[in-house]
Design an enzyme around this catalytic site. Structure first.
Site, PDB file in Angstrom:
ATOM      1  CB  CYS A 116      -0.975  -0.036   1.166  1.00 54.82           C
ATOM      2  SG  CYS A 116      -2.342   1.148   0.987  1.00 54.82           S
ATOM      3  CG  HIS A 215      -3.489  -3.521   3.320  1.00 54.63           C
ATOM      4  ND1 HIS A 215      -2.582  -3.114   4.276  1.00 54.63           N
ATOM      5  CD2 HIS A 215      -3.954  -2.382   2.739  1.00 54.63           C
ATOM      6  CE1 HIS A 215      -2.510  -1.795   4.288  1.00 54.63           C
ATOM      7  NE2 HIS A 215      -3.341  -1.328   3.360  1.00 54.63           N
ATOM      8  CD  GLU A 217      -1.414  -6.203   5.636  1.00 53.10           C
ATOM      9  OE1 GLU A 217      -2.005  -5.167   6.002  1.00 53.10           O
ATOM     10  OE2 GLU A 217      -0.952  -6.348   4.482  1.00 53.10           O
TER      11      GLU A 217
END
Length: 238
Positions: A116, A215, A217
């Site tokens: 990001c 994202h 994660e």
């Protein structure tokens, strides 16, 4: 976990934060980042901003891989632009620290993943530019629906790219950004959303230097993190 597990540095926020009886400045990062690194066999190491000369090179010498994490907007002065009315809250200490880390990582050939804001900073580091408010271009807020919510975006990857080998030809991702990349000199554009927003870039050489606007994660698919860990293990072995 193996004693030779790759050590992955994660850049952090420095913010006012409250926990327990405390409300003070803190170095922090959502735990999903460290959890994602650990889930693919890496050892996460948090890297708060450091101003000391030479600190970035010292840190990079001890890492096997680096994640430039999400966060606040990049200072538009870093790419020669005036601030858009919606651009705010940039952190000069974090910008300087992460740019220094990228300098050191480039010099060492360290594997890097940008997430990001991390993608945007990597582009600025390479001499590129950003569009400061993506809704002005695409006419919607789906990339960042507001508050602490993630948007859902369908992304198509470039056939034959490193990214495509890690996540497939199409992927649904979680995103939270109001800015996006306009120009990314030295990088290959390897994924776009249906509205044309550039969603991922990678180094065209053999080095693992990949950045995504979303994202990873937060997702069950850890292909990107697994790819970083594989590159970090090879780097460590060298």
């Amino acid at each position: 976990m193996s004693q030779s597990a790759p050590v992955i540095g994660l850049t952090t926020y420095r913010e006012q934060a409250a926990w327990g009886v405390w409300d003070q400045r803190a170095d922090l990062l959502p735990a999903a980042y460290a959890g994602a690194v650990e889930s693919v066999g890496g050892v996460p190491l948090l890297l708060p901003p450091v101003a000391a000369p030479g600190a970035a090179a010292t840190v990079v010498a001890r890492l096997d891989g680096l994640v430039v994490s999400g966060g606040a907007d990049v200072d538009p002065g870093r790419y020669g632009a005036d601030a858009h009315p919606r651009t705010a809250g940039w952190r000069p200490d974090r910008d300087a620290w992460e740019l220094a880390l990228l300098d050191a990582a480039d010099a060492a050939g360290l594997p890097v993943l940008g997430v990001c804001r991390g993608m945007q900073l990597m582009v600025v580091h390479a001499g590129g530019t950003l569009d400061q408010h993506t809704p002005d271009l695409v006419g919607h807020d789906e990339h960042s629906p507001g508050g602490d919510a993630f948007g859902t975006t369908q992304v198509a990857t470039e056939p034959g790219s490193r990214l495509a080998t890690l996540v497939g030809d199409k992927v649904t991702v979680s995103c939270h950004h109001h800015q996006s990349v306009r120009e990314a000199p030295g990088f290959r554009a390897v994924a776009r959303a249906a509205d044309g927003t550039l969603e991922a870039i990678e180094d065209p050489t053999d080095r693992f230097c990949v950045a995504v606007q979303w994202h990873p994660e937060t997702a069950a698919d850890v292909g990107l993190l697994a790819g970083l860990l594989e590159a970090a293990a090879a780097y460590s072995a060298r």
